[in-house]
Design a protein around this motif. Structure first.
Motif, PDB file in Angstrom:
ATOM      1  N   PHE A 175      12.778 -21.736 -11.566  1.00 47.83           N
ATOM      2  CA  PHE A 175      12.181 -21.092 -12.930  1.00 47.83           C
ATOM      3  C   PHE A 175      13.348 -20.870 -13.442  1.00 47.83           C
ATOM      4  CE2 PHE A 175       8.268 -18.751 -11.785  1.00 47.83           C
ATOM      5  CZ  PHE A 175       8.643 -19.371 -11.053  1.00 47.83           C
ATOM      6  N   ASP A 176      13.513 -20.803 -14.800  1.00 47.82           N
ATOM      7  CA  ASP A 176      14.785 -20.071 -15.807  1.00 47.82           C
ATOM      8  C   ASP A 176      14.534 -18.634 -15.809  1.00 47.82           C
ATOM      9  OD1 ASP A 176      13.134 -19.293 -17.790  1.00 47.82           O
ATOM     10  OD2 ASP A 176      12.928 -21.455 -18.863  1.00 47.82           O
ATOM     11  N   MET A 177      15.891 -17.897 -16.009  1.00 50.83           N
ATOM     12  CA  MET A 177      16.088 -16.825 -15.957  1.00 50.83           C
ATOM     13  C   MET A 177      14.558 -16.101 -16.398  1.00 50.83           C
ATOM     14  SD  MET A 177      17.881 -14.675 -13.726  1.00 50.83           S
ATOM     15  CE  MET A 177      17.663 -13.052 -14.056  1.00 50.83           C
ATOM     16  N   HIS A 178      14.943 -16.717 -17.776  1.00 50.63           N
ATOM     17  CA  HIS A 178      13.646 -15.735 -18.700  1.00 50.63           C
ATOM     18  C   HIS A 178      12.343 -16.068 -17.883  1.00 50.63           C
ATOM     19  CE1 HIS A 178      16.800 -16.001 -21.927  1.00 50.63           C
ATOM     20  NE2 HIS A 178      16.558 -14.637 -22.154  1.00 50.63           N
ATOM     21  N   GLN A 179      11.669 -16.413 -17.642  1.00 52.39           N
ATOM     22  CA  GLN A 179      10.422 -17.065 -16.994  1.00 52.39           C
ATOM     23  C   GLN A 179      11.098 -16.687 -15.809  1.00 52.39           C
ATOM     24  OE1 GLN A 179      10.598 -21.492 -16.355  1.00 52.39           O
ATOM     25  NE2 GLN A 179       9.649 -21.736 -18.172  1.00 52.39           N
ATOM     26  N   ALA A 180      11.859 -16.228 -15.080  1.00 52.28           N
ATOM     27  CA  ALA A 180      12.335 -15.847 -13.612  1.00 52.28           C
ATOM     28  C   ALA A 180      11.901 -14.143 -13.819  1.00 52.28           C
ATOM     29  CB  ALA A 180      13.091 -16.040 -13.062  1.00 52.28           C
ATOM     30  N   VAL A 181      12.333 -13.149 -15.047  1.00 56.21           N
ATOM     31  CA  VAL A 181      12.339 -12.228 -15.086  1.00 56.21           C
ATOM     32  C   VAL A 181      10.656 -11.446 -15.675  1.00 56.21           C
ATOM     33  CG1 VAL A 181      12.889 -10.167 -17.206  1.00 56.21           C
ATOM     34  CG2 VAL A 181      14.925 -11.695 -16.229  1.00 56.21           C
ATOM     35  N   GLY A 182      10.346 -12.763 -16.873  1.00 57.09           N
ATOM     36  CA  GLY A 182       8.827 -12.636 -16.605  1.00 57.09           C
ATOM     37  C   GLY A 182       7.760 -12.439 -15.521  1.00 57.09           C
TER      38      GLY A 182
END
Length: 274
Positions: A175-182
């Motif tokens: 995951f990229d960081m924004h996908q991981a956070v979401g």
């Protein structure tokens, strides 16, 4: 509970909401130490206090995660298939972990909590960057294999799981960081439910619980914390999507390291006012 305790819990809730929306975590590293301090300061036994802190933390995570997931969904940053699979298997694991936590010493729980967060931070800091062309893992089986054991750890140390799952999403699942956070906010909806049920069931009729407690969940602290965390989570979501992924990752790591050292007691051992 004195007025100073109420004010501190309200402020903590606001910080938790912002951290949840910004970093995709349940805010355990803020809530657990504060709740533990409040409970012990009013005379609650330390072993019971840490269990209540964990159980109530999970109860606050639930509405906060729902709020955060809704905000990230509007930004198209939630991979729902992975989030639901990780969440459902994490829910089952969290229930098991909550049972384990109610049968082990309080000192073990606090140290395990701190070490788990510190390990996740170090792994994120030392991991090689994800290649730009890599795609998130879409395998149901892979998500299940990660979700259940991490759910167990989540239940044992009373967290929603984001602080542990985000490093896994970024490092192992692509995951990229924004996908991981979401996506983390979505899976925490499920893991928190499993943990809440376990802490309630295993804490019923335990002597020494403070007033307004249902098992190891204290409703008064829950109302105070959730009352500010849920609305503030939306502000954190907006901030997250304005930060570059690299800066977001480093902000996440710094907070993880600080709170892990705090809960383990390193600053106290060194006599540092942190």
């Amino acid at each position: 509970m004195q007025m100073i305790h109420i004010v501190i819990l309200l402020i903590t809730g606001a910080g938790v909401g912002f951290a949840s929306g910004l970093l995709g975590v349940g805010g355990c590293f803020l809530m657990v130490p504060v709740q533990f301090w409040v409970l012990t300061s009013i005379g609650v036994d330390s072993t019971i206090a840490i269990r209540i802190a964990f159980g109530t933390n999970l109860a606050v995570v639930l509405p906060t995660a729902i709020s955060g997931a809704f905000g990230h969904h509007r930004k198209e940053a939630v991979l729902w298939k992975a989030g639901i699979v990780l969440g459902l298997t994490g829910l089952a694991g969290a229930f098991v972990g909550g049972f384990i936590a109610t049968h082990v010493p309080g000192n073990f729980l606090t140290i395990a909590f701190g070490l788990a967060i510190l390990a996740g931070a170090i792994r994120m800091l030392t991991a090689k960057p994800i290649k730009a062309e890599s795609k998130p893992v879409n395998s149901v089986l892979t998500c299940m294999l990660w979700g259940f054991p991490l759910g167990i750890v989540s239940g044992i140390i009373g967290i929603g799981g984001g602080v542990l799952m985000i490093p896994v999403m970024v490092i192992a699942l692509g995951f990229d960081m924004h996908q991981a956070v979401g996506t983390s906010t979505a899976l925490m909806i499920f893991t928190s439910i499993g943990g809440i049920l376990s802490y309630i069931v295993n804490g019923l009729n335990v002597p020494g619980l403070p007033v307004y407690s249902v098992g190891y969940v204290n409703l008064l602290q829950w109302i105070l914390l959730a009352g500010t965390s849920v609305p503030i989570a939306q502000i954190g979501v907006k901030a997250a999507h304005k930060l570059p992924a690299k800066q977001l990752k480093y902000a996440f790591i710094v907070v993880m390291i600080y709170m892990s050292l705090k809960i383990i007691g390193v600053f106290s051992w060194l006599h540092l006012p942190l």
